[in-house]
Design an enzyme around this catalytic site. Structure first.
Site, PDB file in Angstrom:
ATOM      1  N   ARG A   1     -10.748  12.969  20.912  1.00 35.08           N
ATOM      2  CA  ARG A   1     -10.504  12.116  22.071  1.00 35.08           C
ATOM      3  C   ARG A   1     -11.820  11.707  22.729  1.00 35.08           C
ATOM      4  O   ARG A   1     -11.812  11.111  23.805  1.00 35.08           O
ATOM      5  CB  ARG A   1      -9.661  12.888  23.077  1.00 35.08           C
ATOM      6  CG  ARG A   1      -8.341  12.198  23.450  1.00 35.08           C
ATOM      7  CD  ARG A   1      -7.677  13.059  24.470  1.00 35.08           C
ATOM      8  NE  ARG A   1      -6.442  12.582  25.013  1.00 35.08           N
ATOM      9  CZ  ARG A   1      -5.247  12.944  24.585  1.00 35.08           C
ATOM     10  NH1 ARG A   1      -5.112  13.722  23.543  1.00 35.08           N
ATOM     11  NH2 ARG A   1      -4.178  12.533  25.222  1.00 35.08           N
TER      12      ARG A   1
ATOM     13  N   ARG B   1      -4.309   8.842  32.916  1.00 37.57           N
ATOM     14  CA  ARG B   1      -4.543   9.179  31.503  1.00 37.57           C
ATOM     15  C   ARG B   1      -4.877   7.919  30.699  1.00 37.57           C
ATOM     16  O   ARG B   1      -5.713   7.942  29.802  1.00 37.57           O
ATOM     17  CB  ARG B   1      -3.306   9.880  30.918  1.00 37.57           C
ATOM     18  CG  ARG B   1      -3.150  11.311  31.432  1.00 37.57           C
ATOM     19  CD  ARG B   1      -1.731  11.825  31.284  1.00 37.57           C
ATOM     20  NE  ARG B   1      -1.277  11.924  29.920  1.00 37.57           N
ATOM     21  CZ  ARG B   1      -0.004  11.900  29.543  1.00 37.57           C
ATOM     22  NH1 ARG B   1       0.958  11.773  30.443  1.00 37.57           N
ATOM     23  NH2 ARG B   1       0.320  12.017  28.288  1.00 37.57           N
TER      24      ARG B   1
ATOM     25  N   LYS C   1       2.331   7.952  18.943  1.00 43.44           N
ATOM     26  CA  LYS C   1       1.685   8.763  17.891  1.00 43.44           C
ATOM     27  C   LYS C   1       2.583   9.920  17.435  1.00 43.44           C
ATOM     28  O   LYS C   1       2.731  10.173  16.244  1.00 43.44           O
ATOM     29  CB  LYS C   1       0.332   9.311  18.394  1.00 43.44           C
ATOM     30  CG  LYS C   1      -0.625   8.205  18.836  1.00 43.44           C
ATOM     31  CD  LYS C   1      -1.919   8.757  19.361  1.00 43.44           C
ATOM     32  CE  LYS C   1      -1.807   9.621  20.601  1.00 43.44           C
ATOM     33  NZ  LYS C   1      -1.308   8.918  21.804  1.00 43.44           N
TER      34      LYS C   1
ATOM     35  N   ARG D   1       7.660  16.254  30.925  1.00 38.90           N
ATOM     36  CA  ARG D   1       6.346  16.871  31.142  1.00 38.90           C
ATOM     37  C   ARG D   1       5.824  16.524  32.534  1.00 38.90           C
ATOM     38  O   ARG D   1       6.003  15.399  33.001  1.00 38.90           O
ATOM     39  CB  ARG D   1       5.354  16.375  30.075  1.00 38.90           C
ATOM     40  CG  ARG D   1       5.438  17.138  28.777  1.00 38.90           C
ATOM     41  CD  ARG D   1       4.679  16.480  27.662  1.00 38.90           C
ATOM     42  NE  ARG D   1       3.352  16.002  28.007  1.00 38.90           N
ATOM     43  CZ  ARG D   1       2.557  15.338  27.160  1.00 38.90           C
ATOM     44  NH1 ARG D   1       2.960  15.088  25.937  1.00 38.90           N
ATOM     45  NH2 ARG D   1       1.361  14.929  27.531  1.00 38.90           N
TER      46      ARG D   1
ATOM     47  N   ARG E   1      10.170   9.556  28.844  1.00 38.52           N
ATOM     48  CA  ARG E   1      10.047  10.495  27.707  1.00 38.52           C
ATOM     49  C   ARG E   1      10.634  11.863  28.048  1.00 38.52           C
ATOM     50  O   ARG E   1      10.420  12.407  29.126  1.00 38.52           O
ATOM     51  CB  ARG E   1       8.574  10.650  27.326  1.00 38.52           C
ATOM     52  CG  ARG E   1       8.351  11.716  26.263  1.00 38.52           C
ATOM     53  CD  ARG E   1       7.029  11.560  25.573  1.00 38.52           C
ATOM     54  NE  ARG E   1       5.886  11.858  26.424  1.00 38.52           N
ATOM     55  CZ  ARG E   1       4.622  11.784  26.009  1.00 38.52           C
ATOM     56  NH1 ARG E   1       4.353  11.390  24.778  1.00 38.52           N
ATOM     57  NH2 ARG E   1       3.637  12.060  26.829  1.00 38.52           N
TER      58      ARG E   1
HETATM   59  P1  ADP Z   1       2.380   9.513  22.141  1.00 37.89           P
HETATM   60  O1  ADP Z   1       2.500  10.671  21.180  1.00 37.89           O
HETATM   61  O2  ADP Z   1       1.445   8.446  21.642  1.00 37.89           O
HETATM   62  O3  ADP Z   1       2.056   9.951  23.541  1.00 37.89           O
HETATM   63  P2  ADP Z   1       5.278   9.348  21.840  1.00 37.89           P
HETATM   64  O4  ADP Z   1       5.494   9.284  20.366  1.00 37.89           O
HETATM   65  O5  ADP Z   1       5.519  10.645  22.530  1.00 37.89           O
HETATM   66  O6  ADP Z   1       3.784   8.793  22.205  1.00 37.89           O
HETATM   67  O7  ADP Z   1       6.162   8.194  22.476  1.00 37.89           O
HETATM   68  C1  ADP Z   1       6.256   8.060  23.902  1.00 37.89           C
HETATM   69  C2  ADP Z   1       7.684   7.652  24.280  1.00 37.89           C
HETATM   70  O8  ADP Z   1       7.954   6.337  23.811  1.00 37.89           O
HETATM   71  C3  ADP Z   1       8.759   8.569  23.702  1.00 37.89           C
HETATM   72  O9  ADP Z   1       9.769   8.721  24.685  1.00 37.89           O
HETATM   73  C4  ADP Z   1       9.289   7.784  22.480  1.00 37.89           C
HETATM   74  O10 ADP Z   1      10.636   8.082  22.218  1.00 37.89           O
HETATM   75  C5  ADP Z   1       9.088   6.343  22.919  1.00 37.89           C
HETATM   76  N1  ADP Z   1       8.716   5.431  21.837  1.00 37.89           N
HETATM   77  C6  ADP Z   1       7.800   5.687  20.862  1.00 37.89           C
HETATM   78  N2  ADP Z   1       7.688   4.623  20.056  1.00 37.89           N
HETATM   79  C7  ADP Z   1       8.515   3.660  20.528  1.00 37.89           C
HETATM   80  C8  ADP Z   1       8.810   2.312  20.131  1.00 37.89           C
HETATM   81  N3  ADP Z   1       8.224   1.735  19.070  1.00 37.89           N
HETATM   82  N4  ADP Z   1       9.681   1.620  20.867  1.00 37.89           N
HETATM   83  C9  ADP Z   1      10.266   2.175  21.949  1.00 37.89           C
HETATM   84  N5  ADP Z   1      10.038   3.429  22.381  1.00 37.89           N
HETATM   85  C10 ADP Z   1       9.160   4.170  21.686  1.00 37.89           C
HETATM   86  P1  AMP Z   2      -1.188  14.486  24.735  1.00 40.56           P
HETATM   87  O1  AMP Z   2      -0.159  15.510  24.367  1.00 40.56           O
HETATM   88  O2  AMP Z   2      -1.977  13.989  23.551  1.00 40.56           O
HETATM   89  O3  AMP Z   2      -0.647  13.384  25.600  1.00 40.56           O
HETATM   90  O4  AMP Z   2      -2.286  15.266  25.624  1.00 40.56           O
HETATM   91  C1  AMP Z   2      -1.922  15.855  26.863  1.00 40.56           C
HETATM   92  C2  AMP Z   2      -3.155  16.320  27.598  1.00 40.56           C
HETATM   93  O5  AMP Z   2      -3.843  17.330  26.842  1.00 40.56           O
HETATM   94  C3  AMP Z   2      -4.231  15.262  27.877  1.00 40.56           C
HETATM   95  O6  AMP Z   2      -3.944  14.507  29.041  1.00 40.56           O
HETATM   96  C4  AMP Z   2      -5.479  16.151  28.059  1.00 40.56           C
HETATM   97  O7  AMP Z   2      -5.479  16.772  29.321  1.00 40.56           O
HETATM   98  C5  AMP Z   2      -5.255  17.239  27.020  1.00 40.56           C
HETATM   99  N1  AMP Z   2      -5.858  16.942  25.707  1.00 40.56           N
HETATM  100  C6  AMP Z   2      -5.191  16.759  24.531  1.00 40.56           C
HETATM  101  N2  AMP Z   2      -6.041  16.556  23.524  1.00 40.56           N
HETATM  102  C7  AMP Z   2      -7.285  16.609  24.058  1.00 40.56           C
HETATM  103  C8  AMP Z   2      -8.593  16.431  23.521  1.00 40.56           C
HETATM  104  N3  AMP Z   2      -8.791  16.179  22.221  1.00 40.56           N
HETATM  105  N4  AMP Z   2      -9.651  16.554  24.364  1.00 40.56           N
HETATM  106  C9  AMP Z   2      -9.472  16.814  25.674  1.00 40.56           C
HETATM  107  N5  AMP Z   2      -8.270  16.979  26.239  1.00 40.56           N
HETATM  108  C10 AMP Z   2      -7.169  16.870  25.450  1.00 40.56           C
END
Ligand code: ADP
Ligand code: AMP
Length: 215
Positions: free
Chosen positions: A90, A173, A15, A162, A129
């Site tokens: 969420r 998660r 995302k 992270r 990541r």
């Molecule tokens: P989210 O925001 O849904 O948690 P991220 O955009 O942070 O996901 O992506 C998670 C990890 O996967 C990051 O390290 C990113 O660089 C990698 N990634 C995202 N999309 C792809 C893809 N289509 N193919 C391979 N790696 C990806």
């Molecule tokens: P994310 O950056 O989206 O992976 O979120 C990281 C963490 O933030 C999650 O594991 C939750 O602990 C918290 N979090 C983010 N968005 C929400 C939400 N809308 N409601 C509750 N917890 C959230």
């Protein structure tokens, strides 16, 4: 083009990566609840200290805290430019609150993009990541490394892994996501706003599919 967008999908479905691409191409503002919550935790405020405990465990932050934080966005953001909400809502109660807010501003959600991704792919992506704690930009140690090892390409900060991106917390998660997402998916499907996208595809293909869903 639809400009009021929710990005839905498990952690690691991409995302944040998609949001960065859409922001660059179409100037859509990206709002990540996770990023806002991490900033609150870093601030060390009393609420931030509570938030930190949930973040570390990979559990959802209570709705009341999240809704208050997101109300700050809703009160001050110029919604006419559109937005991409990432990580919020969420839970069904959050989705309903969001609909009420946006109805009051006559700016309803236009499309909900659901990034479908399995646990195996999620684990590979999340455990590799790297994140910029300042701007929130993400990288991957193998598939999307920064230009200079350990530094954000935007020049803002040293990259970190992270603390909730460990394998065990990611599994938790993912489970929580699967449980909470189902009623929301049904809710948006009934509204006729849901578009499902295969998030396991390479970034360029997934981006193309996303743009099609926005048009
Ligand atoms: P989210 O925001 O849904 O948690 P991220 O955009 O942070 O996901 O992506 C998670 C990890 O996967 C990051 O390290 C990113 O660089 C990698 N990634 C995202 N999309 C792809 C893809 N289509 N193919 C391979 N790696 C990806
Ligand atoms: P994310 O950056 O989206 O992976 O979120 C990281 C963490 O933030 C999650 O594991 C939750 O602990 C918290 N979090 C983010 N968005 C929400 C939400 N809308 N409601 C509750 N917890 C959230």
């Amino acid at each position: 083009m639809k400009r009021r967008v929710i990005l839905l999908g498990p952690p690691g479905s991409g995302k944040g990566t998609i949001a960065a691409q859409l922001q660059q191409r179409f100037g859509l503002p990206h709002v990540s609840s996770g990023h806002l919550l991490r900033k609150e935790a870093e601030s060390g405020s009393p609420v931030g200290k509570r938030v930190q405990m949930f973040l570390e465990k990979g559990e959802l932050v209570p709705d009341a805290i999240v809704l208050e934080l997101m109300a700050g966005w809703w009160n001050s953001a110029p919604l006419e430019n559109g937005f991409m909400l990432d990580g919020f809502p969420r839970a069904l109660v959050q989705a309903q609150a969001l609909d009420d807010w946006l109805l009051a501003k006559r700016a309803p959600i236009e499309v909900v993009l659901l990034y479908d991704c399995n646990l195996e792919v999620v684990l590979d992506r999340i455990t590799g990541r790297l994140s910029c704690p300042s701007c929130g930009r993400v990288y991957h140690i193998r598939s999307l490394p920064p230009k200079v090892a350990g530094r954000c390409d935007a020049g803002c900060a040293a990259l970190i892994q992270r603390s909730d991106d460990s394998e065990s917390v990611t599994r938790k998660r993912f489970e929580i996501y699967a449980r909470q997402a189902e009623p929301m998916v049904t809710y948006y499907r009934h509204q006729g706003k849901l578009a499902v996208i295969d998030a396991t595809k390479p970034p360029a293909d997934r981006f193309e599919e996303t743009v099609r869903a926005l048009n």
